[in-house]
Scaffold this active site. Sequence first.
Site, PDB file in Angstrom:
ATOM      1  N   SER A  15      84.617  47.004  27.641  1.00  0.00           N
ATOM      2  CA  SER A  15      83.873  45.866  28.160  1.00  0.00           C
ATOM      3  C   SER A  15      84.258  45.657  29.603  1.00  0.00           C
ATOM      4  O   SER A  15      83.368  44.549  30.224  1.00  0.00           O
ATOM      5  CB  SER A  15      84.031  44.684  27.286  1.00  0.00           C
ATOM      6  N   HIS A  56      42.842  21.676  24.552  1.00  0.00           N
ATOM      7  CA  HIS A  56      42.075  22.706  24.324  1.00  0.00           C
ATOM      8  C   HIS A  56      41.611  23.656  25.606  1.00  0.00           C
ATOM      9  O   HIS A  56      40.772  24.313  25.570  1.00  0.00           O
ATOM     10  CB  HIS A  56      40.797  22.602  23.357  1.00  0.00           C
ATOM     11  N   SER A 112      49.305  41.450  48.279  1.00  0.00           N
ATOM     12  CA  SER A 112      49.028  42.845  47.640  1.00  0.00           C
ATOM     13  C   SER A 112      49.170  43.853  48.326  1.00  0.00           C
ATOM     14  O   SER A 112      48.896  43.663  49.676  1.00  0.00           O
ATOM     15  CB  SER A 112      47.693  42.355  46.938  1.00  0.00           C
ATOM     16  N   LYS A 145      44.869  38.688  49.102  1.00  0.00           N
ATOM     17  CA  LYS A 145      45.687  38.318  47.747  1.00  0.00           C
ATOM     18  C   LYS A 145      46.812  37.544  48.131  1.00  0.00           C
ATOM     19  O   LYS A 145      47.451  37.752  49.254  1.00  0.00           O
ATOM     20  CB  LYS A 145      46.058  39.425  47.071  1.00  0.00           C
ATOM     21  N   ASN A 158      49.714  36.065  45.553  1.00  0.00           N
ATOM     22  CA  ASN A 158      49.979  35.940  44.334  1.00  0.00           C
ATOM     23  C   ASN A 158      50.886  34.794  44.125  1.00  0.00           C
ATOM     24  O   ASN A 158      52.062  34.872  44.555  1.00  0.00           O
ATOM     25  CB  ASN A 158      50.208  37.273  43.900  1.00  0.00           C
ATOM     26  N   GLU A 211      54.761  33.759  37.804  1.00  0.00           N
ATOM     27  CA  GLU A 211      54.368  34.693  36.706  1.00  0.00           C
ATOM     28  C   GLU A 211      55.697  35.231  36.294  1.00  0.00           C
ATOM     29  O   GLU A 211      56.075  35.527  35.138  1.00  0.00           O
ATOM     30  CB  GLU A 211      53.650  35.804  37.419  1.00  0.00           C
TER      31      GLU A 211
END
Length: 471
Positions: free
Chosen positions: A23, A156, A277, A283, A285, A290
């Site tokens: 380990s 909703h 992008s 773009k 982002n 995210e």
Amino acid sequence: MSKLWGGRFTKQTDQLVEEYTASIMFDKELAEEDIQGSLAHVAMLGKCGILPEEDVEKIREGLLKVQGLIRRGEIEFSVSDEDIHMNIEKTLIDEIGPVGGKLHTGRSRNDQVATDMHLYLRKRVVEFVGLLGKLQEALLTQAKANLDTIVPGYTHLQRAQPILFAHHLMAYVSMFERDIERLQDSYKRINVLPLGAGALAGTTFAIDRHFVAQQLNFDRVYENSLDAVSDRDFIIEFLSNAAMVMMHLSRFCEELVLWSSTEFHFVELDDAFCTGSSIMPQKKNPDVAELVRGKTGRVYGNLFGLLTVLKSLPLAYNKDMQEDKEGMFDTIRTMQGALQLFAPMVETMKVNKERMRQAVNQDFSNATDIADFLVNKGLPFRQAHEVIGKTVLYCIQNNKYLLDLSLDEFKQFSDLFDDRIYEVLQPQQVVNARNVYGGTATVQVEAAITRAEQALEQTVAWVDEYSKKCK
Ligand code: ARG
């Protein structure tokens, strides 16, 4: 080189077994805590007269030397020494000779590793409370700057009633407050000393566990030696608390992603917290939001991983328990990254107040308020609901909003309407009408901010106090 436990064996360990069971690749993370625990243990061995003071002094100096070597990156940890405990002991013996072999008197790696984990995790918990406090601070800054910003509130994901944007942000302050409380509360279950439990049954040496606990600032020692070496509840509890933090962050992430879309355009995240992008030049982002949302999955995974490792595991220590570490380290790294980025991302976020106001003016989220208006005129709420439902339908069919209707048009639906309706329907009025403790009225949100700031002061003081205690 021979194994520390080699006496009983006649053959060398298979190379693959050595690699599979080791380990050290990940538990080297516990080096500082391992030495900290050993220093307290050896001091106790001296104090109880189990080792002569001169041996204690040699071991103490040796341990500090090893600590220096590790800190300077001058040790090559070896897989054949399996884990951090034996790597350190081996290095100690290399440094000071056979007297180093006395350190492990009255102790087992089972109570040793558990002690390391307790020492390690309590520090991280204090740090996380601090990071959550920082995030609350960023949210409070935005909330104070948006006491005049009205935005549709949703249920909703349909526009429901207008609220202050500050009120929406303060909901997250409350969530993170619960996370802080949970982590603070968990400290008392982490801050318990397993050392002295030996392999499972205690030890034949006349040790003093309470002395060690005092040295290491543990509030208590484990009551039962089998429990001491096989308890991983405190790690599961942490992983569960972390899962809850990430779940909260992921909800916020989802809102940030939605809000920064062209369709909403409620906020703009700072360039420093977005990416572009490789193909679409236009773009921008919201990658951080995210990714935090996505990484919530692995944090849940680590919780379920460890719960499953512990499931049905007989007492006391089993090698399975070595599997408690990687998931815990991973969750710690993942959550540290998320929280470190989140506070400045929230702080630098631009709020499009104008766009939010437009959204509120072009919807029916003030419908409840005219229903309440009719109720105040004596109409039963159920009937008022029906009247306004019909009024809204009329608006939809005629491409209008409630504020566009003339008084005559209103009166088609009920003769209880009068001029004051236009005031009642104003978004600011709608917001301030919800003047109930915990509601969205400006005075209530201001009071909530004051309460949250007081709580944050206490959190900061707690972190200050406990970061000294957990050293
Ligand atoms: N590396 C081990 C772990 O993390 C340390 C304890 C090993 N004890 C033992 N009896 N093999 O769990």
